[in-house]
Design a protein around this motif. Structure first.
Motif, PDB file in Angstrom:
ATOM      1  N   ARG A   1      10.686   4.760 -12.348  1.00  0.00           N
ATOM      2  CA  ARG A   1      12.121   4.621 -12.117  1.00  0.00           C
ATOM      3  C   ARG A   1      12.552   5.295 -10.828  1.00  0.00           C
ATOM      4  O   ARG A   1      13.579   4.968 -10.282  1.00  0.00           O
ATOM      5  CB  ARG A   1      12.892   5.226 -13.304  1.00  0.00           C
ATOM      6  N   HIS A   2      11.804   6.289 -10.389  1.00  0.00           N
ATOM      7  CA  HIS A   2      12.194   6.963  -9.158  1.00  0.00           C
ATOM      8  C   HIS A   2      11.618   6.211  -7.956  1.00  0.00           C
ATOM      9  O   HIS A   2      10.456   5.809  -7.985  1.00  0.00           O
ATOM     10  CB  HIS A   2      11.670   8.401  -9.176  1.00  0.00           C
ATOM     11  N   PRO A   3      12.419   6.022  -6.897  1.00  0.00           N
ATOM     12  CA  PRO A   3      11.911   5.263  -5.736  1.00  0.00           C
ATOM     13  C   PRO A   3      10.645   5.874  -5.135  1.00  0.00           C
ATOM     14  O   PRO A   3       9.814   5.138  -4.593  1.00  0.00           O
ATOM     15  CB  PRO A   3      13.063   5.343  -4.732  1.00  0.00           C
ATOM     16  N   TYR A   4      10.480   7.192  -5.247  1.00  0.00           N
ATOM     17  CA  TYR A   4       9.272   7.792  -4.683  1.00  0.00           C
ATOM     18  C   TYR A   4       8.044   7.397  -5.501  1.00  0.00           C
ATOM     19  O   TYR A   4       6.998   7.056  -4.945  1.00  0.00           O
ATOM     20  CB  TYR A   4       9.406   9.313  -4.615  1.00  0.00           C
ATOM     21  N   THR A   5       8.171   7.449  -6.818  1.00  0.00           N
ATOM     22  CA  THR A   5       7.056   7.022  -7.666  1.00  0.00           C
ATOM     23  C   THR A   5       6.709   5.565  -7.372  1.00  0.00           C
ATOM     24  O   THR A   5       5.539   5.187  -7.259  1.00  0.00           O
ATOM     25  CB  THR A   5       7.428   7.171  -9.149  1.00  0.00           C
ATOM     26  N   GLN A   6       7.754   4.743  -7.234  1.00  0.00           N
ATOM     27  CA  GLN A   6       7.526   3.327  -6.931  1.00  0.00           C
ATOM     28  C   GLN A   6       6.777   3.184  -5.599  1.00  0.00           C
ATOM     29  O   GLN A   6       5.830   2.404  -5.487  1.00  0.00           O
ATOM     30  CB  GLN A   6       8.871   2.590  -6.865  1.00  0.00           C
ATOM     31  N   ALA A   7       7.192   3.988  -4.615  1.00  0.00           N
ATOM     32  CA  ALA A   7       6.563   3.898  -3.296  1.00  0.00           C
ATOM     33  C   ALA A   7       5.102   4.336  -3.353  1.00  0.00           C
ATOM     34  O   ALA A   7       4.227   3.686  -2.771  1.00  0.00           O
ATOM     35  CB  ALA A   7       7.320   4.767  -2.298  1.00  0.00           C
ATOM     36  N   LEU A   8       4.841   5.422  -4.078  1.00  0.00           N
ATOM     37  CA  LEU A   8       3.460   5.893  -4.201  1.00  0.00           C
ATOM     38  C   LEU A   8       2.585   4.811  -4.805  1.00  0.00           C
ATOM     39  O   LEU A   8       1.492   4.523  -4.325  1.00  0.00           O
ATOM     40  CB  LEU A   8       3.394   7.131  -5.109  1.00  0.00           C
ATOM     41  N   LEU A   9       3.093   4.195  -5.874  1.00  0.00           N
ATOM     42  CA  LEU A   9       2.303   3.170  -6.558  1.00  0.00           C
ATOM     43  C   LEU A   9       2.091   1.962  -5.660  1.00  0.00           C
ATOM     44  O   LEU A   9       1.012   1.362  -5.647  1.00  0.00           O
ATOM     45  CB  LEU A   9       2.988   2.756  -7.862  1.00  0.00           C
ATOM     46  N   ALA A  10       3.127   1.620  -4.889  1.00  0.00           N
ATOM     47  CA  ALA A  10       2.994   0.452  -4.023  1.00  0.00           C
ATOM     48  C   ALA A  10       2.050   0.721  -2.860  1.00  0.00           C
ATOM     49  O   ALA A  10       1.439  -0.196  -2.321  1.00  0.00           O
ATOM     50  CB  ALA A  10       4.372   0.050  -3.491  1.00  0.00           C
ATOM     51  N   SER A  11       1.921   1.992  -2.456  1.00  0.00           N
ATOM     52  CA  SER A  11       1.090   2.311  -1.289  1.00  0.00           C
ATOM     53  C   SER A  11      -0.392   2.388  -1.617  1.00  0.00           C
ATOM     54  O   SER A  11      -1.219   2.343  -0.713  1.00  0.00           O
ATOM     55  CB  SER A  11       1.497   3.671  -0.709  1.00  0.00           C
ATOM     56  N   ALA A  12      -0.730   2.574  -2.870  1.00  0.00           N
ATOM     57  CA  ALA A  12      -2.135   2.785  -3.220  1.00  0.00           C
ATOM     58  C   ALA A  12      -2.920   1.499  -3.042  1.00  0.00           C
ATOM     59  O   ALA A  12      -2.543   0.466  -3.583  1.00  0.00           O
ATOM     60  CB  ALA A  12      -2.235   3.276  -4.660  1.00  0.00           C
TER      61      ALA A  12
END
Lengths: 298, 340, 334
Positions: B244-255
């Motif tokens: 739900r947090h944009p940072y978590t989303q970004a981390l997951l998308a970057s992997a």
């Protein structure tokens, strides 16, 4: 050894590729080891080994050149000085002063300096600031000026030489040991020991001290040469060993006046000093390589 | 709860001289979590997010500026000496670098038995037996006890470090990047070993990691850290499936995925991690956030219950606006919609 | 000087030896591959597999005095670099037609020189630019190409004024300043955080699209390899055990080592299931088995594996595997 073969690391390189392909260092330094051994033998044997009484005057036989020069003889292989004293005998006898001075100086300056360095490095804070400022002040005083002052206050002699050298050189150990401790105490195994509840004293003697010992040993070996030169300089200036005691520096001072007509009288003790210094440096370098635990990984 | 962090704060003074201080690094800001026996809590984030400082605080290697570490319901962060005996014998650690964590001058047997000799007044024979047991658990032969660390490979050294941590039969282990210094094929060995040990002895784990796939694989609960603060935490499945947090989303998308057919990693957020010396006002993530809007640079976001046991700190969730980005959907900017 | 039809980089049967007191070992033992212009080849493997040594051998930056190229050829645009003198190699090839990016951006940049000086230095060294103004213009262009904003202004800044990600970009700018034909990148993203890593991956794709440079990417990260490489070569104990198009390698790995590597990494989205853990250690390069080097750890080991090292078998989907198991499927021995 079967287990060892089974456990033989093939991926030792993993996180630390540095020094991976370093060639093994040169073999045992026979030359320097032999010279240092000779120094020790001479120092212990002393008068018993000398062909002549090193203090005996023989004015008829003064200024005899060494054996290979014109007019030299096997009676005095390295020649005689202005008072006809056998130079070889005096060099052998002078070895004792050199070794005694360097041992005392090294043990005392090493002990005091390392202790100061450990306290400064391990506890940090005010202790660190205090000790390191003291080191800075000490290092900004020219050693010869210090020697002059001390020699004026105390009596010139062996003790004074040792005191001057200790006061000058403890800073070396303090600085280097402090640096080592600062890096060692950040090692994970020190943190893990704390996590397991190991006390400061145990951490000190089990994890820190053994890892410093090598550094100190190498430093001490390298220092032998330095100390011998320093002792010679002090004695040469008349601030150190006093006649009739024998020291290499004193021999240089005595022979200075006859430099033009008897070069050997000043050259021979000079060569002795040079050989011992060179040997102690070479030996120290070798010791540093051998004691480096990383070398064993190769 | 076996081991808890309660509102931990750690600030370091930096720069300056003896009498003045130049600034403070806000390494950890109000971090709370708890770990049950037999469970794994993971702290994940990028370098500089403060996760390793949390590990040090939990091990009482650093003193918190505020907040406390609680073990078995008792605050332990202020204690010292004998009062800590129980904690010191029951909480052990495994660190990242298997080279620096073993004293090169001691034999393996001595290394593994060190914690034993501090806590239990046991005889040499008993200690040796415990060392043998610990070595057996980690899959090393008994003869290993007689060798020095340099005779082992990185993976084997990490096994020795684990054996050492297990020798006291602890209740909790703090694992700080336990596999990131190891080779890929060795990592799996160590991860499996740690899982087996947890199952067998019911240990609680706190694992610090930067590798998201590893965290998803290994942990029951996950906390995502950014610039010293937890931004999202909860059961691992919830956090990874419905970030739900944009940072978590970004981390997951970057992997990056080890699969050429998977959509390539997406570059979602701008810039690089901010300075912990002067963390941004309001939400710490707002300078990089693709969804930043009015309140983000002023107010710190409140903690919001995002359902299924998970929590997040984000103004978007206060507003109750966007639909959660589900796994598989591209988590690119705009997909979650910017609130008007 | 160069042959237009030849691949940008062709390495054939390359053998590099290290002469140590303990004996002679071959960190690179008969490696062959080709990389075309605009193509990215990934070399994956674990530490000690010889992937970094392969790259250093291509550039002939060998550990001295122990290292030497014992056999094989390295052709860049048809010219065999192993036949060139050290002087020619340094003057016309290294840093010019063949450049390198290393893992650590901190040590690749000298803190006492400006970014402009350092990005411009290969241009001046290879006499591509004659005047200071020209050098600055080209250096700024290179910085622009790696997406560093307002490059003219940043030329005069020092490395410490750059953030970690920006430094890695500057290192890449140095590598492409002379418009090389081949760029060798040794773990260029391994020290970076994922949100920065993803930016670098995108950057490499863009640079390649714009300049057509052939990239050899060394990595241990299967995820990075999968997201950037057209083809992948897997190395084990000094040899390439499997190589081919990315998709074939990751989707249908034929060599048990590749399979083990892929099964041993946790994947996002895969629930807590047990990882496949490969037992044992890679072999000691001084004491190699007669047969397959992976046999001792291989879950599918057969009697034959210990007898002879398997040749490379070409599989129907175009990839090549050095494993006896591939023999039955092989189109013909490659």
């Amino acid at each position: 050894m079967a287990v060892e073969a089974d456990l033989a690391p093939a991926d030792t390189a993993a996180p630390r590729p540095r020094r991976r392909w370093r060639l093994p260092s040169a073999g045992v330094p026979w030359f320097s080891g032999l010279i240092l051994l000779l120094l020790v033998v001479c120092a212990i044997g002393g008068d018993a080994l000398t062909p002549w009484n090193p203090a005996a005057l023989d004015l008829r036989a003064n200024f005899q050149p060494p054996v290979w020069a014109e007019g030299g003889s096997w009676a005095h292989p390295l020649g005689t000085d202005n008072l006809g004293r056998d130079i070889l005998s005096r060099i052998v006898a002078g070895a004792r002063v050199s070794l005694v001075v360097s041992l005392w100086a090294i043990v005392l300056s090493g002990g005091i300096g390392s202790l100061a360095g450990m306290v400064a490095g391990y506890f940090g804070g005010w202790a660190d600031v205090l000790i390191m400022r003291l080191v800075d002040i000490q290092m900004s005083i020219p050693p010869l000026a210090l020697a002059l002052i001390l020699a004026a206050v105390l009596e010139p002699g062996l003790e004074t030489v040792v005191i001057v050298i200790v006061v000058t050189y403890w800073t070396w150990y303090a600085r280097i040991v402090r640096g080592e401790i600062l890096s060692l105490k950040e090692r994970d195994y020190v943190a893990l020991a704390k996590v397991a509840g190991v006390g400061s004293a145990t951490i000190f003697h089990r994890h820190l001290a053994p890892n410093i010992l090598n550094t100190m040993l190498v430093l001490a070996t390298l220092q032998i040469g330095q100390v011998i030169i320093f002792e010679a300089s002090l004695s040469f200036l008349g601030l150190g060993i006093q006649s009739p005691a024998i020291s290499w520096g004193l021999m240089l001072a005595d022979a200075r006046a006859y430099l033009t007509n008897a070069w050997w009288a000043i050259t021979m003790p000079g060569v002795a000093i040079m050989l011992v210094c060179l040997s102690s440096n070479l030996f120290g370098d070798w010791l540093r390589d051998v004691l480096d635990p990383r070398r064993k990984q190769l | 709860m076996l081991l808890e962090a309660r509102h931990l704060v750690k600030r370091f003074d930096v720069g300056g001289g003896l009498f003045r201080r130049a600034g403070q690094v806000h390494a950890v800001e109000d971090v709370s979590f708890g770990i049950e026996p037999g469970r794994t809590f993971a702290l994940v984030g990028e370098s500089g997010c403060g996760k390793t400082t949390v590990a040090k605080l939990m091990l009482l290697l650093e003193r918190p500026t505020a907040g406390e570490v609680v073990y078995r319901g008792r605050a332990v962060s202020g204690l010292s000496g004998g009062a800590l005996t129980e904690f010191r014998s029951e909480v052990q650690a495994v660190f990242q670098d298997p080279y620096s964590s073993l004293n090169p001058r001691l034999r393996v047997g001595r290394i593994v038995s060190e914690p034993l000799l501090v806590h239990n007044r046991m005889s040499g024979a008993e200690a040796r037996k415990r060392v043998d047991e610990a070595l057996e658990v980690v899959g090393l032969p008994r003869a290993a006890a007689k060798l020095y660390p340099h005779e082992f490979s990185g993976g084997q050294r990490q096994r020795i470090a684990i054996a050492r941590a297990l020798a006291l039969r602890p209740k909790a282990l703090v694992l700080d990047e336990p596999t990131s210094a190891l080779d890929v094929s060795i990592r799996a060995q160590i991860l499996n070993l740690l899982s087996d040990i947890q199952e067998e002895f019911g240990l609680a784990y706190l694992i610090i990691a930067h590798d998201l796939a590893l965290v998803e694989h290994f942990s029951h609960e996950t906390g995502v850290m950014y610039l010293g603060a937890l931004v999202e935490w909860g059961p691992t499945q919830t956090v990874f499936d419905r970030p739900r947090h944009p940072y978590t989303q970004a981390l997951l998308a970057s992997a990056p995925h080890p699969d050429p057919d998977h959509p390539p990693p997406g570059d979602v957020i701008r810039g690089e991690i901010g300075s912990a010396l002067s963390p941004p006002a309001g939400c710490r993530f707002h300078p990089r956030c693709p969804h930043a809007f009015a309140p983000c640079d002023r107010a710190e976001p409140a903690t919001t219950d995002t359902g299924q046991g998970a929590w997040a700190r984000c103004h978007l969730l206060d507003a109750g606006a966007p639909a959660p980005v589900r796994r598989g959907e591209p988590a690119r900017a705009g997909a979650a919609g910017r609130p008007a | 000087m160069t042959d237009a039809d030849a691949p940008a980089l062709a390495v054939e049967d390359l053998v590099m030896e290290l002469h140590l007191r303990r004996g002679v070992l071959r960190p690179v033992d008969g490696v062959s591959f080709e990389v075309g212009a605009g193509e990215t080849l990934g070399i994956v493997g674990e530490s000690g597999s010889g992937k970094s040594m392969t790259c250093l051998s291509i550039l002939r930056l060998l550990p001295k005095p122990a290292g030497r190229i014992a056999r094989g050829s390295v052709r860049v645009g048809g010219v065999d670099l192993t036949q060139l003198s050290e002087r020619e190699l340094a003057r016309d090839w290294r840093g010019r037609r063949l450049s390198m990016v290393t893992q650590d951006p901190m040590t690749s940049l000298n803190p006492v020189f400006t970014i402009g000086d350092q990005v411009g230095s290969p241009l001046r060294h290879h006499r591509i630019t004659r005047t200071l103004r020209e050098t600055r213009a080209r250096a700024a262009a290179a910085l622009g190409r790696v997406r560093i904003p307002s490059p003219e202004r940043r030329l005069d800044e020092y490395p410490h004024q750059f953030s970690g990600g920006m430094r890695q970009r500057a290192v890449s700018a140095m590598a492409i300043a002379c418009e090389p034909q081949v760029m060798i990148a040794d773990e260029p993203t391994s020290n970076l955080d994922v949100t920065i890593q993803v930016k670098m991956i995108e950057l490499y794709r863009e640079i390649q699209k714009e300049t057509g440079v052939a990239i050899v990417l060394i990595t241990h990260d299967m995820g990075v390899a999968a997201s950037i490489c057209d083809r992948v070569a897997v190395m084990y104990a000094g040899r390439i055990v499997e190589q081919g198009p990315s998709r074939a390698i990751f989707r249908r790995p034929a060599h048990p080592y590749t399979q083990a590597l892929l099964d041993s990494i946790p994947r996002l989205g895969a629930r807590r299931k047990r990882l496949f853990a490969l037992g044992g250690q890679p072999p000691d390069l001084l004491d190699l088995p007669r047969g397959c080097r992976f046999a001792a750890r291989c879950p599918k080991r057969m009697a034959r594996c210990d007898e002879a090292y398997p040749p490379e078998f070409k599989l129907p989907d175009g990839h090549v595997s050095a494993c006896w198991l591939s023999e039955s499927e092989a189109v013909h021995a490659a």
